[in-house]
Design a protein around this motif. Sequence first.
Motif, mmCIF file in Angstrom:
data_model
loop_
_atom_site.group_PDB
_atom_site.id
_atom_site.type_symbol
_atom_site.label_atom_id
_atom_site.label_comp_id
_atom_site.label_asym_id
_atom_site.label_seq_id
_atom_site.Cartn_x
_atom_site.Cartn_y
_atom_site.Cartn_z
ATOM 1 N N SER B 140 2.271 -19.685 37.291
ATOM 2 C CA SER B 140 3.058 -18.451 37.131
ATOM 3 C C SER B 140 3.799 -18.434 35.802
ATOM 4 N N ASN B 141 3.605 -19.452 34.965
ATOM 5 C CA ASN B 141 4.319 -19.547 33.688
ATOM 6 C C ASN B 141 5.808 -19.329 33.896
ATOM 7 N N GLY B 191 -0.151 -19.024 33.752
ATOM 8 C CA GLY B 191 0.241 -17.623 33.940
ATOM 9 C C GLY B 191 -0.825 -16.762 34.578
ATOM 10 N N SER B 192 -1.950 -17.354 34.988
ATOM 11 C CA SER B 192 -3.015 -16.530 35.585
ATOM 12 C C SER B 192 -2.814 -16.363 37.087
#
Lengths: 465, 465
Positions: B140-141, B191-192
């Motif tokens: 999720s960064n 972040g993907s």
Amino acid sequence: MEGAVGQSGVAIDTAGMAKYLGDWSGDHRGGALAVLKPASVAEVQAVVRLCGALGLGIIPQGGNTGLVAGAIDIETRGAVIVSLERLNAIRLVDADNFVLQADAGCILQTVKDAAEAHDCLFPLALGAQGSCQIGGNAASNAGGINVLRYGMARDLILGLEVVLPDGELWSGFSGLRKDNRGYDLKQLFIGSEGTLGIITGVELKLFPKPIRVETAYLGLASFEAAIALFRQARRASADLMSAFEIIGSECIELARLIDADISSPVEAPVHVLIELSASAAVELRTLLVDFLAGAMESGLVTEAVLAESSAQARSFWAIREGLVEGQAKRGYHVRTDLAVRISDVPALVDQARRFVGLDHPGWLPQAYGHAGDGNIHFNVLPPAGLAESEARAQGADITGGLYRIADALGGSISAEHGIGRTRNRAFWAGLAPTHRRLVTALKDALDPQGLMNPGCLLPLTETSS
Amino acid sequence: MEGAVGQSGVAIDTAGMAKYLGDWSGDHRGGALAVLKPASVAEVQAVVRLCGALGLGIIPQGGNTGLVAGAIDIETRGAVIVSLERLNAIRLVDADNFVLQADAGCILQTVKDAAEAHDCLFPLALGAQGSCQIGGNAASNAGGINVLRYGMARDLILGLEVVLPDGELWSGFSGLRKDNRGYDLKQLFIGSEGTLGIITGVELKLFPKPIRVETAYLGLASFEAAIALFRQARRASADLMSAFEIIGSECIELARLIDADISSPVEAPVHVLIELSASAAVELRTLLVDFLAGAMESGLVTEAVLAESSAQARSFWAIREGLVEGQAKRGYHVRTDLAVRISDVPALVDQARRFVGLDHPGWLPQAYGHAGDGNIHFNVLPPAGLAESEARAQGADITGGLYRIADALGGSISAEHGIGRTRNRAFWAGLAPTHRRLVTALKDALDPQGLMNPGCLLPLTETSS
């Protein structure tokens, strides 16, 4: 092609094209059908669409200062070079938000100067900064001397603007410091060496300009001692260390080829150039003096000279910069850009020196680099009098041997220079099958026709289906 | 499914699954066919292959502390949750190289403790650090309070290990600080949000542990003043500022819901919590005192309290942390995570407050956040006594209005929390067609069957072909 860029933006005669066909090192010369020099983003789009329609390969080119033939075609010689040099405006300097936007063709030094004019720092710093272009820095994920503190080009980029292989424009400028909306597309293009699109604009992070800088030139007994020193320095400098460069004493002679007056401030076998910098009234000198006093007392550092003036600091840097230029003067030589875990730097240098000494006697190893990043440029000069063709043949063997040493240490054959066309086969051969499949999947997804920088990164012969 | 993970790793009864189906906020409950808890990377691969063969969607789940329903399926309820909780070993702490390797299921606090045991800092810091998992932080960064100094999760990751949608393992650990070999594949997965694969391991950057920390709690007249202060503070702190948090005074009541003894050290309308830290003997206190003296003299800061002890510093942080927990106690409320250019923070807060005041009288705006990153959590509490169903309906309107305000300022609807399933439609609708096409091309290239976290990030209805 004139239709896409206007007559002044096209070079198709041999004379006009010459400067776009050779790389900075003089090691390689490529060929091209034409050199196109679009002067606007729309012209870049037109050029890409035209090449797509004609099925022509496109080679994006910045300042052409790369060292791996990433921006010149030394294989097919049938592609079109697209130079970004006429796309060279600073678009915005927003010191309030520490953001700068520029065209891809801006010279790095111009970007740095624009930042400085607003009391800011754009920290990317490398030998070619007077001629390399910021778009090329982004496409190749450039490194340099300040990576330790500020990161690679990747870490300094907030946004990109890219013309995609189909001519569409993807615009990823936002000016935001934090933005977590799904896939971070700019990361795809950074370091992709022009194989996924043409970067036409960059949005960069600025930093407060340092007002205090302290520089010291140190002598140490060994690479082991230098790495031990780095570990201590990182803590003791409160991460305010902006450079930690290592220089084997054998490199000093090279710097003297550029300026005979250069002399080393120390006599030890290994030299370290350390720099601390701060944008505020931090007592850097006390920090550095106290640290070095302890390091000398413990015997880790045998000699230390603190710069008493900025002129003296520049004289230290002249050694580091001079040795690179001096090497170039020596003509063809083996040039590497290896990275290993920081703690493996001594082993890398030791094994590489042994290998050259045993297998290639007469060749002269030169070890220097950004030791704080684990990045060593282990270069090797041919024996005096060896014919260049023979030197190149032996040099290829030496390069292969050095790559094997780095591989065995779990290292990288490209710390910062990239892959281009000189390392594409070694790169590809070293990839795990799963990694290779992912690289191919990305390339196919974004550039299904395979028109972007053919042969760069992905070898032509091994990836064409 | 037992074959893939062993009996203890499967939950298919309602009771056993319950804790995996609701998110931390209590706002959403999902459904799943089963919850699988593989205990090794090989088991993760087996699970992914099994789901692929059966055509089942896979939802990777970490500590389930996200706020956007990224790890629970609130739409189809027909997928399989893969929890990483049993994959929870610290694999390596290498303080010499400032590197830590961990399984994806390690709790963030465990990672931080492991680093600290080696006199290092892993700087990612957020409210959920006692239960969120490092793999989820990567997927999720994640952001948090130290982004200003150390960056988002993306900036702290050296390498990833990922099980791809076809069950193959991609291993990107190297321990290298610098490695410029082509496409940086890890960036794809960071972040993907689990839509391209399951992260099973992370390789993290460590930093020297701070030995000096100075904290101050300030009162200011306005958000404008706070942003002006930030700009000066960034320079004056020599980039040693580790936090610059802003709190609208209206939020203090929320912190008191958690601890009635909490009282604000200042009376001003806007509060700032500033923290400087250093791993060496830098005179941070002098730096901070001198800076604040100047800021008070110029009228920018009206009140300032310097922490005289670590207990007092903790009492300042208790306000910042308490207000978040206090909000949760209030039940359903509008929760945003907006980012704008730093200089636009005052305009964002001003416009958002006006909008709520005019269009939704009775609702209570709360503005706080990581102002140094331009990240404001502008949340809105429903009027007392409003039925939850009605509050949720009005809340959706308020959220939409706040998104429009951020959009109009060129901002982001997700500074750090991500997109998940609660923002996927707003996210998708806000993308330029070229951007949307690139996102889809990446998803299709890596996950052609569309099995990874279906509905997260990419809305089911709008992207299915």
